[in-house]
Design an enzyme around this catalytic site. Structure first.
Site, PDB file in Angstrom:
ATOM      1  N   THR A  93      12.077 117.280 108.686  1.00 45.01           N
ATOM      2  CA  THR A  93      13.310 116.518 108.809  1.00 45.01           C
ATOM      3  C   THR A  93      13.899 116.301 107.423  1.00 45.01           C
ATOM      4  O   THR A  93      13.364 116.765 106.420  1.00 45.01           O
ATOM      5  CB  THR A  93      13.083 115.177 109.539  1.00 45.01           C
ATOM      6  N   CYS A 199      13.128 118.915 113.161  1.00 41.51           N
ATOM      7  CA  CYS A 199      12.102 118.510 114.134  1.00 41.51           C
ATOM      8  C   CYS A 199      11.641 119.683 114.998  1.00 41.51           C
ATOM      9  O   CYS A 199      11.035 119.482 116.053  1.00 41.51           O
ATOM     10  CB  CYS A 199      12.594 117.366 115.005  1.00 41.51           C
TER      11      CYS A 199
END
Length: 263
Positions: A93, A199
């Site tokens: 992320t 993600c």
């Protein structure tokens, strides 16, 4: 995320081992990621030894990519920027200016219930995001974090029309104490997400409170209500509800830790 079993603790009971002592809230401002990671580790060690009470760090990071234990080589950035490989769960992320980051250093009541802890964090974020105006925010079964459904039209026409993540979660629990936590997109740019598979998900997008509502919603706007909601949900005053609006494959299922690439 729908729990595969009932939680170990009733929804109206605290998940904190010491729910009677007030949380120690520390506002750190904008701080380096690795510096804060080391601070978390030290605080978690102290909390495990009962040298300090439950602590919550509230902050922003300068622009940085962080890769959890399930990050795959194809997830990594295409823009040449470095990545910090970190000991939390999940995949890759980004953190940066305009994104609210909260790291709870909490000793959980025994028996430790990781699923319930994650769901409680999600519940606090869902409550606040809805309170701020994104009424449809909720969960996607199979994926952590807080999501906005494709059926909701954002106020800003540049926003994605697919399902989109507005808050991400990544945690680590060691000796019964939590580390890492959550990030809520407020006024941050989404440009850095374009260079990674955020993600590990390529069939949905990301968004911010500001895009969804068509006005600036700052870190400061979101921090106070979210801290209140976190206190409530960890103490059992706010109970977890079913806010699931869809389901999708878990992007971490079956993945082991991969050897990192050089960047």
């Amino acid at each position: 995320m729908t729990a595969p079993r009932d939680p170990f603790f009733p929804a109206d009971k605290p998940i904190r081992a010491d729910a009677e002592t007030p949380l120690d809230i520390r506002h750190l401002g904008r701080v380096d990621y690795e510096e804060t990671w080391h601070l978390q580790a030290e605080l978690a060690k102290q909390r495990a030894a009962n040298e300090i009470g439950d602590t919550i760090l509230v902050l922003e990071h300068p622009n940085v990519y962080t890769a959890g234990k399930r990050t795959q080589p194809e997830d990594r950035p295409t823009n040449g920027l470095p990545v910090v490989d970190v000991d939390r769960g999940g995949r890759i992320t980004w953190h940066g200016e305009g994104q609210l980051v909260i790291y709870p250093i909490i000793k959980l009541a025994e028996p430790v219930d990781v699923v319930d802890y994650v769901r409680r964090l999600e519940e606090a974020v869902i409550h606040v995001v809805r309170q701020l105006g994104v009424d449809e925010a909720g969960r996607i079964d199979g994926r952590s974090g807080v999501w906005v459904p494709s059926t909701r039209k954002a106020a800003d026409p540049s926003a994605s029309t697919r399902d989109r993540k507005i808050a991400a979660l990544g945690i680590r629990i060691t000796r019964g104490v939590t580390m890492h936590g959550l990030s809520l997109n407020c006024t941050n740019t989404l440009d850095f997400y374009e260079h990674i598979v955020a993600c590990g998900i390529d069939d949905a997008d990301v968004t911010t409170l500001s895009l969804e509502l068509g006005k600036d919603v700052t870190v400061e706007d979101a921090a106070a209500p979210l801290l209140t909601a976190l206190d409530d949900v960890l103490s059992g005053r706010m109970t977890v509800a079913d806010h699931t609006f869809g389901s999708a494959p878990d992007p971490t299922k079956g993945l082991g830790r991969k050897k990192k690439n050089s960047n």
